[in-house]
Design an enzyme around this catalytic site. Structure first.
Site, PDB file in Angstrom:
ATOM      1  N   ASP A   1       0.009  -1.602   5.038  1.00  8.66           N
ATOM      2  CA  ASP A   1       0.572  -0.277   5.299  1.00  8.66           C
ATOM      3  C   ASP A   1       0.064   0.191   6.655  1.00  8.66           C
ATOM      4  OD1 ASP A   1       1.055   2.471   5.469  1.00  8.66           O
ATOM      5  OD2 ASP A   1       0.341   2.949   3.470  1.00  8.66           O
TER       6      ASP A   1
ATOM      7  N   LYS B   1       6.754   2.676   6.498  1.00  7.54           N
ATOM      8  CA  LYS B   1       6.862   4.132   6.571  1.00  7.54           C
ATOM      9  C   LYS B   1       7.430   4.471   7.944  1.00  7.54           C
ATOM     10  CE  LYS B   1       3.009   5.135   3.460  1.00  7.54           C
ATOM     11  NZ  LYS B   1       1.607   5.608   3.364  1.00  7.54           N
TER      12      LYS B   1
ATOM     13  N   ASP C   1      -3.270   0.798  -4.405  1.00  6.11           N
ATOM     14  CA  ASP C   1      -3.337   1.139  -2.984  1.00  6.11           C
ATOM     15  C   ASP C   1      -4.713   1.699  -2.675  1.00  6.11           C
ATOM     16  OD1 ASP C   1      -2.916   1.920  -0.384  1.00  6.11           O
ATOM     17  OD2 ASP C   1      -1.570   3.574  -0.868  1.00  6.11           O
TER      18      ASP C   1
ATOM     19  N   GLY D   1       5.866   6.490   1.178  1.00  4.78           N
ATOM     20  CA  GLY D   1       6.096   7.927   1.247  1.00  4.78           C
ATOM     21  C   GLY D   1       4.918   8.665   1.848  1.00  4.78           C
TER      22      GLY D   1
ATOM     23  N   GLU E   1      -2.504  -3.077  -1.960  1.00  2.39           N
ATOM     24  CA  GLU E   1      -2.087  -2.517  -0.677  1.00  2.39           C
ATOM     25  C   GLU E   1      -3.275  -2.048   0.163  1.00  2.39           C
ATOM     26  OE1 GLU E   1       0.781   1.168   0.906  1.00  2.39           O
ATOM     27  OE2 GLU E   1       0.693   0.650  -1.218  1.00  2.39           O
TER      28      GLU E   1
ATOM     29  N   SER F   1       3.646   7.220  -6.996  1.00  5.87           N
ATOM     30  CA  SER F   1       2.257   7.011  -6.612  1.00  5.87           C
ATOM     31  C   SER F   1       1.378   7.968  -7.409  1.00  5.87           C
ATOM     32  CB  SER F   1       2.091   7.256  -5.113  1.00  5.87           C
ATOM     33  OG  SER F   1       0.759   7.026  -4.710  1.00  5.87           O
TER      34      SER F   1
ATOM     35  N   LYS G   1       2.205   3.029  -8.957  1.00  5.35           N
ATOM     36  CA  LYS G   1       1.172   2.668  -7.980  1.00  5.35           C
ATOM     37  C   LYS G   1      -0.064   3.523  -8.240  1.00  5.35           C
ATOM     38  CE  LYS G   1       1.189   3.872  -3.452  1.00  5.35           C
ATOM     39  NZ  LYS G   1       1.564   3.804  -2.015  1.00  5.35           N
ATOM     40  N   LEU G   2      -1.203   2.860  -8.400  1.00  4.70           N
ATOM     41  CA  LEU G   2      -2.461   3.554  -8.629  1.00  4.70           C
ATOM     42  C   LEU G   2      -3.277   3.578  -7.347  1.00  4.70           C
ATOM     43  CD1 LEU G   2      -3.540   1.894 -12.010  1.00  4.70           C
ATOM     44  CD2 LEU G   2      -2.157   3.959 -11.679  1.00  4.70           C
ATOM     45  N   LYS G   3      -3.730   4.759  -6.960  1.00 10.12           N
ATOM     46  CA  LYS G   3      -4.670   4.860  -5.854  1.00 10.12           C
ATOM     47  C   LYS G   3      -6.047   4.420  -6.347  1.00 10.12           C
ATOM     48  CE  LYS G   3      -1.982   6.730  -2.641  1.00 10.12           C
ATOM     49  NZ  LYS G   3      -1.760   6.144  -1.304  1.00 10.12           N
TER      50      LYS G   3
ATOM     51  N   ASN H   1      -5.832   2.440   0.609  1.00  8.25           N
ATOM     52  CA  ASN H   1      -5.901   3.266   1.826  1.00  8.25           C
ATOM     53  C   ASN H   1      -7.153   2.963   2.648  1.00  8.25           C
ATOM     54  OD1 ASN H   1      -4.302   5.606  -0.123  1.00  8.25           O
ATOM     55  ND2 ASN H   1      -3.451   5.100   1.879  1.00  8.25           N
TER      56      ASN H   1
END
Length: 369
Positions: free
Chosen positions: A238, A262, A188, A290, A213, A134, A160-162, A190
């Protein structure tokens, strides 16, 4: 198995570099370790709650308090089997990360006594698993490209790119154009976006992503379903998935076609296995997320990711990705994979010197009635 005592230990591990997401920036990972002691032996668990209730309602000090005041007294009178922990704590609403840490410690202790690895207990079928990495939000696109290049050179099987509003299309385009179509690439958010951003997010289809995500709020399955209907890119959930029941609802409503599992978020490794089984029965791929775990949680996540339905590389990166020195032996990337611990229980133990060096607080709670 009767509990004699439970040790609650807080540790602080400086990160190799700051890790920024749409929720904030971390420079130190503070973790709560749970050590159960019984006549048969001991076991270790890890609570993945963060210092502040940003990712979810739980936070570290609150998790320690609820374990001490409510969970330990509930478990102390029982003859414990790992499968009994969840039902014994069901009367306590919420607190899945605290429950997961206690269950993990009991699992570790019980499995060590029975000379069984966590992977075998859960039904794992792989001895090695592919892993991804990540990548947090960086100051510039050039810095992002340097970071991605480093991880691809190391051999990670997925990047994975935030992302967040204002940091999405441009960095994703730059990574795809620089490193080519052969790189498995995901993003992702969030929960950083609003339902009004559907048209903007749909533009990510141009970059051949394996998944997008959790763009919207955890309770907004409708917006996720609307995005899934609009995009060719699979939508992964998620934060929305806290139980097998949530997973069933999300699948039924068409809110996702992939699930990030998770264990801490869903209340433990046994509930994680139930979500895996449900998803597999519905043809939905899963992968293991994670939470900047120490080596204890990393070992357990590798065991979970060895189950057959975990067909996408998880966020179980090598130790050196996060920490100069962990509390256990380091986990090393080898050809985009990491070995699943085969020893009894979690398969790892804290190293005493490393543990003492990062401990910031410790308390032992007696289970004597």
């Amino acid at each position: 198995m009767k509990l004699d005592a439970v040790e609650l230990r807080e540790v602080a591990l400086p990160l190799v570099s700051p890790f920024r997401t749409s929720l904030g920036t971390q420079t130190v990972r503070t973790a709560l370790l749970v050590r159960v002691l019984s006549e048969e032996g001991e076991g270790w668990g890890e609570c993945v709650a963060e210092d502040e209730p940003a990712y979810c309602p739980e936070y570290l000090a609150g998790a320690a308090d609820v374990i001490k005041r409510f969970m330990i007294p509930a478990l102390a009178p029982l003859d414990l089997h790992p499968a009994a922990v969840g039902p014994a704590l069901r009367h306590l609403r919420g607190h899945p990360m605290a429950k997961a840490a206690v269950e993990m410690a009991v699992l570790d202790c019980w499995l060590r006594v029975h000379r069984t690895s966590l992977a075998d207990h859960l039904g794992g079928v792989r001895r090695r698993v592919r892993v991804g990495v990540s990548v947090g939000i960086t100051e510039t696109v050039d810095a992002l490209l340097d970071t991605v290049d480093k991880y691809l050179t190391a051999g990670y099987a997925r990047i994975k790119l935030k992302i967040e509003p204002g940091w999405d299309l441009e960095p994703v385009r730059a990574v795809r154009e620089t490193f080519g179509a052969g790189v498995m690439l995901t993003v992702d958010a969030n929960t950083a976006y609003q339902p009004g951003d559907l048209r903007h997010l749909a533009k990510l289809d141009a970059y051949g992503l394996a998944l997008v995500e959790q763009p919207f709020a955890p309770d907004d399955l409708h917006a996720h379903a609307a995005l899934a209907a609009r995009m060719d890119t699979p939508v992964c959930l998620d934060e929305s998935i806290t139980s097998a029941r949530d997973a069933a609802t999300a699948i039924r409503q068409g809110a996702c076609s992939i699930i990030n599992i998770k264990p801490g978020r869903v209340g433990g490794y046994l509930e994680a296995r139930r979500i895996h089984d449900l998803a597999q029965a519905n043809g939905v791929p899963v992968w293991c997320g994670g939470m900047l775990e120490t080596g204890l949680g990393r070992a357990a996540n590798l065991a979970l990711a060895s189950l057959p339905g975990f067909t996408l590389p998880g966020d179980i990166s090598a130790t050196e990705r996060y920490y100069h020195r962990d509390i256990t032996r380091p986990f090393v990337l080898d050809g985009g994979e990491m070995p699943v611990p085969a020893e009894p229980g979690l398969g790892v133990l804290p190293e005493e010197a490393a543990l003492e060096a990062c401990t910031t607080a410790v308390e032992t709670v007696s289970c004597e009635l």
